[in-house]
Design an enzyme around this catalytic site. Structure first.
Site, PDB file in Angstrom:
ATOM      1  N   GLU A 132       7.596  89.340 -51.799  1.00  0.00           N
ATOM      2  CA  GLU A 132       6.896  90.327 -51.058  1.00  0.00           C
ATOM      3  C   GLU A 132       5.505  90.869 -51.994  1.00  0.00           C
ATOM      4  O   GLU A 132       5.787  91.598 -52.717  1.00  0.00           O
ATOM      5  CB  GLU A 132       7.522  91.117 -49.958  1.00  0.00           C
ATOM      6  N   ASN A 175       7.199  92.933 -44.052  1.00  0.00           N
ATOM      7  CA  ASN A 175       6.189  93.759 -43.332  1.00  0.00           C
ATOM      8  C   ASN A 175       5.117  93.510 -43.637  1.00  0.00           C
ATOM      9  O   ASN A 175       4.123  93.748 -42.864  1.00  0.00           O
ATOM     10  CB  ASN A 175       6.851  95.316 -43.370  1.00  0.00           C
ATOM     11  N   ASN A 224       6.834  87.960 -38.900  1.00  0.00           N
ATOM     12  CA  ASN A 224       8.223  88.533 -39.645  1.00  0.00           C
ATOM     13  C   ASN A 224       8.372  89.709 -38.706  1.00  0.00           C
ATOM     14  O   ASN A 224       7.671  90.484 -38.444  1.00  0.00           O
ATOM     15  CB  ASN A 224       7.788  89.294 -40.929  1.00  0.00           C
ATOM     16  N   GLU A 225       9.746  89.632 -38.211  1.00  0.00           N
ATOM     17  CA  GLU A 225      10.289  90.975 -37.701  1.00  0.00           C
ATOM     18  C   GLU A 225       9.592  91.363 -36.610  1.00  0.00           C
ATOM     19  O   GLU A 225       9.534  92.710 -36.691  1.00  0.00           O
ATOM     20  CB  GLU A 225      10.774  92.075 -38.773  1.00  0.00           C
ATOM     21  N   TYR A 284      20.886  93.463 -43.999  1.00  0.00           N
ATOM     22  CA  TYR A 284      20.995  94.217 -45.009  1.00  0.00           C
ATOM     23  C   TYR A 284      22.321  95.300 -45.050  1.00  0.00           C
ATOM     24  O   TYR A 284      22.434  95.548 -43.930  1.00  0.00           O
ATOM     25  CB  TYR A 284      19.807  95.005 -45.405  1.00  0.00           C
ATOM     26  N   GLU A 344      16.317  86.752 -44.864  1.00  0.00           N
ATOM     27  CA  GLU A 344      16.475  87.941 -45.634  1.00  0.00           C
ATOM     28  C   GLU A 344      17.597  88.651 -45.612  1.00  0.00           C
ATOM     29  O   GLU A 344      18.170  88.860 -44.445  1.00  0.00           O
ATOM     30  CB  GLU A 344      15.445  89.118 -45.135  1.00  0.00           C
ATOM     31  N   GLN A 402      14.933  90.968 -52.721  1.00  0.00           N
ATOM     32  CA  GLN A 402      13.969  90.000 -53.224  1.00  0.00           C
ATOM     33  C   GLN A 402      14.031  89.426 -54.384  1.00  0.00           C
ATOM     34  O   GLN A 402      15.235  89.639 -54.949  1.00  0.00           O
ATOM     35  CB  GLN A 402      12.400  90.871 -52.890  1.00  0.00           C
TER      36      GLN A 402
HETATM   37  O1  AHR Z   1      12.603  93.361 -47.857  1.00  0.00           O
HETATM   38  C1  AHR Z   1      12.050  94.425 -47.549  1.00  0.00           C
HETATM   39  C2  AHR Z   1      11.576  94.681 -46.227  1.00  0.00           C
HETATM   40  O2  AHR Z   1      12.857  94.398 -45.274  1.00  0.00           O
HETATM   41  C3  AHR Z   1      10.910  93.420 -45.681  1.00  0.00           C
HETATM   42  O3  AHR Z   1       9.588  93.499 -45.759  1.00  0.00           O
HETATM   43  C4  AHR Z   1      11.143  93.321 -43.869  1.00  0.00           C
HETATM   44  O4  AHR Z   1      11.027  92.308 -43.441  1.00  0.00           O
HETATM   45  C5  AHR Z   1      12.515  93.868 -44.283  1.00  0.00           C
HETATM   46  O5  AHR Z   1      12.666  94.798 -42.972  1.00  0.00           O
END
Ligand code: AHR
Length: 523
Positions: free
Chosen positions: A27, A72, A177-178, A249, A297, A359
């Site tokens: 990213e 993001n 994305n999201e 996450y 992700e 990432q």
């Molecule tokens: O990977 C970091 C961020 O986590 C990304 O930009 C977003 O898509 C997610 O919330």
């Protein structure tokens, strides 16, 4: 000492190992691009400014596909800003991460980087501030051979940069994305996003019918819209898309390591929930095709309650280019968790066909690099690299009978977490296994059915190094504190098949808090 017995049956398979399960993510965020994969002027930079040391580690990691350019970031990004002569590219504000984006690196550079790294490109489009027209223009720019406005512009830009004028041939595209997240620039309701994604998908496939598309799913299981979001989005897009995304996450909360070590249980349940939702939409819509999952992700990320030098700021405070953001330093515990999250992905390999660890470098990443300095492997590099290397052939469905460990967040869980693959071409059976126990070693016995083991090909373990503890990490001053070491004492039974249920064909002892790979030759 705790105990576990794992039954492996030649006939109980889940799916072929999807090569795209070992994906990563680059990213425009923090130092992932600038001073991560790209740093002209660095002693290791190649003729395009790509860091050769970082690229070598990306290859060693075994990343097969890389999602780009966000995250993001992509929801406020104009892809046209990143192509053409560098001196003409505008400097912009990136609102998502409160950063200055110079646009010195863009689509051509990323495609060239991926080509040199032998990695597939997974391109995300902006459906936050932009829409159908920019999406189809980008596909034409990237994939159309020549003779049209956008494809000829690509050729012109490539010729000026001295790179190939041929189409990029990008197969895999993310439709934003999201967009379920209120933090996202251009956040939408499921209805708004579902319709936009459907029309963007249609227009993109009219330009290139061979592309594969990923619709945005929930940005986490904890989202209030989880479930209904997927249902609404897929009811609009089912015919046009091929995958729906998942993001997750994990972190340790309040020192509760036992729950953290069992987060793969959460991941298993999250995936099962999305599969059920996809299939409910399929049934209700009388569709015949199957939609699969792009878990694009996932990782360990310390987002809450963190106040230390090791886990720096989440969003930049000043406007500057490539600030240090979320450069989490990973411990032994984190590496064991990452191993188990990859087991969960493998266990669901029939439906999770793409996955991207977020990432690749510096930003919550297995690889770290310093500007004008070295690059090194974090602890979480090791389980990823070994699974990407050794998980080939078919994924096997295991039966695990293990001692239980109580956790606050997930109830009683198996002390052992495992996944396995069998490659008929090489005759290699690979077992990936973690001991979640913090205090005790675990005696693990493998019962083989339909296989006879003849030789141990590999046996390695990652655990607490001598003189360290579960928080030990690799950093600039100690880049190899944690890694894989030989796992001693893996034993094969004389018959290679197990002794009538008493002891398995293969037995091993795993240290407390460890992740291991054991590969045996079988016939
Ligand atoms: O990977 C970091 C961020 O986590 C990304 O930009 C977003 O898509 C997610 O919330």
């Amino acid at each position: 000492m705790s105990h576990a017995r794992i039954i492996v049956d030649r006939d109980f398979t889940i799916a072929d190992v999807p090569p795209r399960l070992f994906g990563s993510f680059v990213e425009h965020m923090g130092r992932c691009v600038y001073s991560g994969i790209y740093e002209p002027g660095h002693p290791e930079a190649d003729d395009q400014g790509f860091r050769k040391d970082v690229m070598a580690l990306a290859k060693e990691l075994g990343a097969t596909v890389v999602r780009y350019p966000g995250g993001n970031f992509v929801s406020g990004y104009n892809w046209e800003d990143g192509v053409g002569p560098r001196e003409d590219r505008p400097v912009r504000i990136d609102g998502a991460w409160h950063t200055i984006e110079t646009n010195a690196f863009g689509l051509h550079e990323f495609v060239e980087w991926a080509k040199r790294a032998d990695i597939e490109v997974m391109e995300a489009i902006n459906l936050g501030t932009r829409g159908v027209d920019e999406a189809r223009a980008l596909v034409e720019y990237a994939n159309h051979p020549s003779g049209t406005y956008w494809s000829d512009l690509r050729r012109e830009h490539a010729a000026a940069a001295g790179t190939s004028e041929e189409p990029f041939g990008i197969k895999l595209w993310c439709l934003g994305n999201e967009l379920d997240g209120p933090w996202q620039i251009g956040h939408k309701t499921a209805e708004e996003y579902g319709r936009l994604a459907q029309e963007a998908a249609k227009a993109m496939k009219l330009v290139d019918p061979d592309i594969e598309l990923v619709a945005v799913g929930s940005s986490g299981k904890q989202m209030p819209t989880f479930g209904t979001w997927e249902q609404t989005v897929l009811s609009h897009t089912y015919d046009e898309v091929d995958y729906i995304s998942m993001h997750a996450y994990y972190q340790e909360h309040d020192g509760d390591a036992a729950s953290f070590l069992a987060e793969a249980v959460n991941m298993d349940g999250f995936i099962d929930g999305v599969v059920a939702t996809i299939d409910a939409v399929k049934a209700a819509g009388k569709h015949t095709k199957q939609i699969d999952i792009s878990f694009d992700e996932w990782n360990v990320w310390y987002q809450q309650g963190v106040d230390s030098e090791d886990q720096p700021e989440q969003v930049a405070k000043e406007w500057k280019s490539h600030p240090r953001l979320i450069e989490d330093k990973y411990s032994v515990t984190d590496a064991v968790v990452v191993g188990t999250l990859m087991h969960s992905l493998l266990r669901h390999g029939d439906r999770v066909r793409i996955a991207n660890q977020a990432q690749l470098v510096n930003v919550i990443a297995p690889i770290r690099s310093e500007e004008n300095g070295p690059a090194w492997r974090q602890t979480i590099f090791w389980p990823f690299a070994r699974i990407a290397e050794l998980a080939t052939g078919e994924i096997l469905r295991l039966v695990v009978d293990a001692d239980q460990q109580h956790t606050e967040r997930h109830g009683d869980v198996d002390i052992i977490d495992a996944a396995a693959t069998y490659d008929a071409e090489t005759g290699a059976l690979s077992l990936f296994v973690a001991n979640r126990g913090l205090e005790e070693a675990a005696e693990v016995s493998l019962d083989l059915r339909g296989f006879t083991a003849s030789e141990v090909l590999r046996a390695e373990v990652l655990t607490i190094p001598e003189g360290g503890d579960r928080h030990t990490a690799n950093d600039l001053d100690s880049q190899e504190a944690v890694g894989l070491v030989p796992l001693q004492g893996v034993r094969l039974s004389e018959s290679g098949q197990g002794e009538s249920g008493q002891s398995g064909a293969v037995t091993m002892s795993l240290p407390a808090l460890s992740w291991a790979v054991v590969q045996v030759k079988v016939a």
